[in-house]
Design a protein around this motif. Structure first.
Motif, mmCIF file in Angstrom:
data_model
loop_
_atom_site.group_PDB
_atom_site.id
_atom_site.type_symbol
_atom_site.label_atom_id
_atom_site.label_comp_id
_atom_site.label_asym_id
_atom_site.label_seq_id
_atom_site.Cartn_x
_atom_site.Cartn_y
_atom_site.Cartn_z
ATOM 1 N N LEU A 98 -51.371 -4.211 62.491
ATOM 2 C CA LEU A 98 -51.211 -4.882 61.202
ATOM 3 C C LEU A 98 -49.980 -5.789 61.209
ATOM 4 C CD1 LEU A 98 -51.895 -1.837 58.840
ATOM 5 C CD2 LEU A 98 -53.515 -3.572 59.632
ATOM 6 N N ASP A 99 -49.918 -6.680 60.234
ATOM 7 C CA ASP A 99 -48.720 -7.491 60.025
ATOM 8 C C ASP A 99 -47.854 -6.823 58.957
ATOM 9 O OD1 ASP A 99 -50.036 -8.006 57.614
ATOM 10 O OD2 ASP A 99 -50.414 -10.113 58.068
ATOM 11 N N ASP A 100 -46.740 -7.456 58.569
ATOM 12 C CA ASP A 100 -45.829 -6.865 57.590
ATOM 13 C C ASP A 100 -46.530 -6.557 56.267
ATOM 14 O OD1 ASP A 100 -43.825 -7.137 59.474
ATOM 15 O OD2 ASP A 100 -42.792 -8.762 58.440
ATOM 16 N N GLU A 101 -47.380 -7.456 55.820
ATOM 17 C CA GLU A 101 -48.074 -7.225 54.545
ATOM 18 C C GLU A 101 -49.024 -6.030 54.644
ATOM 19 O OE1 GLU A 101 -47.602 -10.332 55.921
ATOM 20 O OE2 GLU A 101 -45.993 -10.729 54.484
ATOM 21 N N GLY A 102 -49.692 -5.902 55.775
ATOM 22 C CA GLY A 102 -50.615 -4.786 55.969
ATOM 23 C C GLY A 102 -49.910 -3.438 56.030
ATOM 24 N N THR A 103 -48.801 -3.375 56.769
ATOM 25 C CA THR A 103 -48.070 -2.108 56.848
ATOM 26 C C THR A 103 -47.451 -1.765 55.499
ATOM 27 O OG1 THR A 103 -46.113 -3.249 57.724
ATOM 28 C CG2 THR A 103 -47.586 -2.214 59.335
ATOM 29 N N THR A 104 -46.976 -2.781 54.776
ATOM 30 C CA THR A 104 -46.417 -2.550 53.439
ATOM 31 C C THR A 104 -47.495 -2.003 52.509
ATOM 32 O OG1 THR A 104 -44.685 -4.204 53.681
ATOM 33 C CG2 THR A 104 -45.357 -3.679 51.434
ATOM 34 N N ALA A 105 -48.687 -2.571 52.568
ATOM 35 C CA ALA A 105 -49.785 -2.100 51.712
ATOM 36 C C ALA A 105 -50.127 -0.641 51.997
ATOM 37 C CB ALA A 105 -51.017 -2.985 51.899
ATOM 38 N N VAL A 106 -50.142 -0.251 53.263
ATOM 39 C CA VAL A 106 -50.429 1.147 53.619
ATOM 40 C C VAL A 106 -49.354 2.061 53.027
ATOM 41 C CG1 VAL A 106 -50.512 2.793 55.540
ATOM 42 C CG2 VAL A 106 -51.764 0.638 55.697
ATOM 43 N N LEU A 107 -48.093 1.691 53.197
ATOM 44 C CA LEU A 107 -46.993 2.511 52.690
ATOM 45 C C LEU A 107 -47.031 2.616 51.164
ATOM 46 C CD1 LEU A 107 -44.414 4.121 53.291
ATOM 47 C CD2 LEU A 107 -43.161 1.946 53.167
ATOM 48 N N GLN A 108 -47.205 1.490 50.482
ATOM 49 C CA GLN A 108 -47.254 1.518 49.020
ATOM 50 C C GLN A 108 -48.446 2.328 48.518
ATOM 51 O OE1 GLN A 108 -47.117 -2.635 47.886
ATOM 52 N NE2 GLN A 108 -44.880 -2.638 47.864
ATOM 53 N N THR A 109 -49.570 2.242 49.209
ATOM 54 C CA THR A 109 -50.749 3.012 48.828
ATOM 55 C C THR A 109 -50.457 4.508 48.848
ATOM 56 O OG1 THR A 109 -52.282 1.328 49.613
ATOM 57 C CG2 THR A 109 -53.128 3.584 49.516
ATOM 58 N N MET A 110 -49.818 4.975 49.919
ATOM 59 C CA MET A 110 -49.590 6.416 50.098
ATOM 60 C C MET A 110 -48.337 6.947 49.418
ATOM 61 S SD MET A 110 -50.610 7.289 54.029
ATOM 62 C CE MET A 110 -48.967 6.871 54.548
ATOM 63 N N MET A 111 -47.540 6.117 48.799
ATOM 64 C CA MET A 111 -46.272 6.582 48.248
ATOM 65 C C MET A 111 -46.400 7.804 47.354
ATOM 66 S SD MET A 111 -43.578 5.294 45.623
ATOM 67 C CE MET A 111 -41.868 5.725 45.633
ATOM 68 N N PRO A 112 -47.411 7.918 46.489
ATOM 69 C CA PRO A 112 -47.485 9.119 45.652
ATOM 70 C C PRO A 112 -47.498 10.425 46.446
ATOM 71 C CG PRO A 112 -48.881 7.436 44.739
ATOM 72 C CD PRO A 112 -48.408 6.921 46.084
ATOM 73 N N ALA A 113 -48.005 10.396 47.656
ATOM 74 C CA ALA A 113 -48.030 11.609 48.476
ATOM 75 C C ALA A 113 -46.638 12.009 48.967
ATOM 76 C CB ALA A 113 -48.961 11.418 49.671
ATOM 77 N N HIS A 114 -45.702 11.084 48.928
ATOM 78 C CA HIS A 114 -44.343 11.359 49.390
ATOM 79 C C HIS A 114 -43.470 12.005 48.309
ATOM 80 C CE1 HIS A 114 -44.295 9.323 53.341
ATOM 81 N NE2 HIS A 114 -45.214 8.545 52.797
ATOM 82 N N LEU A 115 -43.945 12.020 47.070
ATOM 83 C CA LEU A 115 -43.112 12.478 45.954
ATOM 84 C C LEU A 115 -43.796 13.587 45.163
ATOM 85 C CD1 LEU A 115 -42.106 8.947 44.700
ATOM 86 C CD2 LEU A 115 -40.682 10.507 46.031
ATOM 87 N N PHE A 116 -43.025 14.558 44.764
ATOM 88 C CA PHE A 116 -43.549 15.620 43.920
ATOM 89 C C PHE A 116 -43.812 15.057 42.523
ATOM 90 C CE2 PHE A 116 -42.978 19.095 40.892
ATOM 91 C CZ PHE A 116 -43.946 19.955 41.366
ATOM 92 N N ASP A 117 -44.994 15.304 42.011
ATOM 93 C CA ASP A 117 -45.377 14.909 40.653
ATOM 94 C C ASP A 117 -45.213 13.409 40.415
ATOM 95 O OD1 ASP A 117 -46.364 15.260 38.075
ATOM 96 O OD2 ASP A 117 -44.392 15.694 37.249
ATOM 97 N N TYR A 118 -45.674 12.615 41.354
ATOM 98 C CA TYR A 118 -45.582 11.158 41.201
ATOM 99 C C TYR A 118 -46.170 10.705 39.870
ATOM 100 C CZ TYR A 118 -46.371 6.195 41.662
ATOM 101 O OH TYR A 118 -46.380 4.847 41.419
ATOM 102 N N TRP A 119 -47.377 11.169 39.558
ATOM 103 C CA TRP A 119 -48.060 10.656 38.375
ATOM 104 C C TRP A 119 -47.424 11.155 37.080
ATOM 105 C CZ3 TRP A 119 -50.986 12.086 42.721
ATOM 106 C CH2 TRP A 119 -51.515 10.993 43.407
#
Length: 182
Positions: A98-119
């Motif tokens: 992927l390019d920078d935009e693609g890797t950023t999109a993957v990270l932003q997509t999964m961010m809720p999984a990195h945090l307790f009670d994101y929603w």
């Protein structure tokens, strides 16, 4: 009691920018130093940097545990948040393609999984999610693993390693694996 006035924060990675580490509450009381890792932002690009896949610590056991934890996360949240159905696929995406935009999109997509009670705290966490930036070049690591764990006991400055109990990829188990620092 030791009082820490300077906090050095290093982002996750490889390739994750420092901007999400901003913590205004701490910045009012501490001098904050957020490291811009090599290969991200304005620090320049490297010809090669070690991937998680080639790290001596990120072996098959590491990835099996991370994928299993992500599968549990998806199972626990998919009914209320259908978008998490793609999180396992995102975690196992070949970032080196992927390019920078693609890797950023993957990270932003999964961010809720990195945090307790994101929603439950989405309003608070949304700006950090939007500020996440991941750079593709560091995910294209080659060559011998960069491993300085044997040198860590030489650090004499007190260190605090924080890990989230629910962190699917680098939780307390991995924080406890750090070498003892004097």
């Amino acid at each position: 009691m030791i009082t820490y006035r300077v906090r050095i924060a290093h982002p996750g990675g490889p390739g994750i920018g420092w901007e999400y580490l901003r913590m205004p509450g701490l910045e009012r009381h501490l001098a904050m130093v957020c490291v811009e890792p090599v290969g991200t932002g304005d620090s320049g690009r490297l010809a090669a940097l070690v991937l998680y896949d080639t790290s001596p610590v990120a072996d098959e056991q590491f990835w099996s545990a991370a994928v299993a934890a992500m599968e549990r996360f998806v199972k626990d949240h998919v009914n209320d948040h259908p978008e998490v159905a793609g999180y396992v696929a995102a975690l196992t995406t070949r970032l080196d393609r992927l390019d920078d935009e693609g890797t950023t999109a993957v990270l932003q997509t999964m961010m809720p999984a990195h945090l307790f009670d994101y929603w439950g705290r989405e309003e608070e966490f949304a700006p950090a999610r939007q500020s996440l930036r991941m750079y593709a070049a560091p995910t294209r690591g080659q060559g011998a693993p960069f491993d300085i764990r044997d040198e860590l006991p030489g650090i004499t400055t007190p260190a605090l390693v924080l890990a989230g109990e629910q962190d699917f990829i680098c939780g307390p188990r991995w924080a406890r694996r750090r070498p003892r620092i004097s």
